[in-house]
Write a protein that holds these residues in place. Structure first.
Motif, short mmCIF file in Angstrom:
data_model
loop_
_atom_site.label_atom_id
_atom_site.label_comp_id
_atom_site.label_asym_id
_atom_site.label_seq_id
_atom_site.Cartn_x
_atom_site.Cartn_y
_atom_site.Cartn_z
N SER A 78 -8.91 -4.66 -15.95
CA SER A 78 -8.00 -4.44 -15.04
C SER A 78 -7.11 -5.23 -14.68
O SER A 78 -5.90 -5.53 -13.83
CB SER A 78 -9.01 -3.32 -13.62
N ASN A 87 1.92 -6.77 -11.81
CA ASN A 87 2.38 -6.92 -9.93
C ASN A 87 3.72 -8.20 -10.34
O ASN A 87 4.23 -8.46 -9.83
CB ASN A 87 1.11 -7.92 -9.92
N MET A 99 -3.72 -5.77 -14.00
CA MET A 99 -2.71 -6.01 -12.37
C MET A 99 -2.10 -7.29 -12.57
O MET A 99 -1.04 -6.92 -11.20
CB MET A 99 -3.65 -6.62 -11.30
N ALA A 105 -3.46 -2.10 -5.86
CA ALA A 105 -4.43 -3.12 -5.78
C ALA A 105 -5.99 -2.71 -4.35
O ALA A 105 -6.90 -3.67 -4.74
CB ALA A 105 -3.29 -4.59 -4.85
#
Length: 184
Positions: free
Chosen positions: A7, A15, A11, A86
């Motif tokens: 993850s 992002n 992310m 997040a």
């Protein structure tokens, strides 16, 4: 296998991609606000890269006084998406909204700061050159620099207004962002 093993890299990728698109949307808003030449190759790229989602949002959120509200809403929604991803679990919508708004304000101020730095450096390296990127940088920085250039005229051929503008932008960040983060 730990939960964060896959993850965290995912992310990072999400992002980075969404953050880059938000940056392009910020540029679109600033270039549209400053009436930058849409035939400029960089402007043309930015318009094409943001055209599809903004076409959908434009009837709901029109452009008002030069501000593309559809782009601003899309930036906020994308930033909130990053916030929800997040903050795993059950994030508070208000917290994510304030965090997203604060991040967007910070991004916009940073775009001005980096653009002013770039124009200053370019003025030292090659002051008379015409380049599509350089002309857009001057357009982006004009709303911030013009008031300071009126207050502080060039002295001996040196323009000190970018230094004062950079200081003012840093002070603005210091005064504006902490109270917003305190709401979280």
């Amino acid at each position: 296998m730990p939960e964060g093993y896959l993850s965290n890299p995912l992310m990072l990728i999400i992002n980075s991609l969404v953050g880059a698109y938000i940056f392009v949307l910020v540029l679109r808003v600033l270039l549209q606000y400053t009436n930058a030449d849409s035939r400029n190759p960089v402007s043309s790229f930015i318009i094409k890269a943001t055209q599809v989602p903004l076409k959908v949002l434009k009837p709901i959120f029109p452009t008002v006084k030069g501000l593309n509200l559809s782009a601003i809403v899309l930036m906020l929604v994308l930033q909130m998406l990053i916030g929800f991803l997040a903050m795993r679990g059950q994030p508070n919508v208000w917290v994510v909204f304030i965090w997203s708004l604060t991040e967007l304000i910070s991004t916009i101020i940073n775009v001005f700061i980096y653009s002013i730095f770039a124009t200053v450096i370019l003025s030292w390296i090659n002051p008379g050159a015409h380049n599509p990127v350089v002309s857009l940088l001057y357009r982006i920085t004009a709303p911030v620099l013009t008031p300071f250039q009126r207050l502080i005229p060039p002295m001996g051929g040196i323009d000190f207004s970018p230094i004062v503008a950079l200081l003012a932008l840093q002070v603005l960040k210091m005064l504006l962002l902490p109270p917003l983060f305190a709401l979280i």
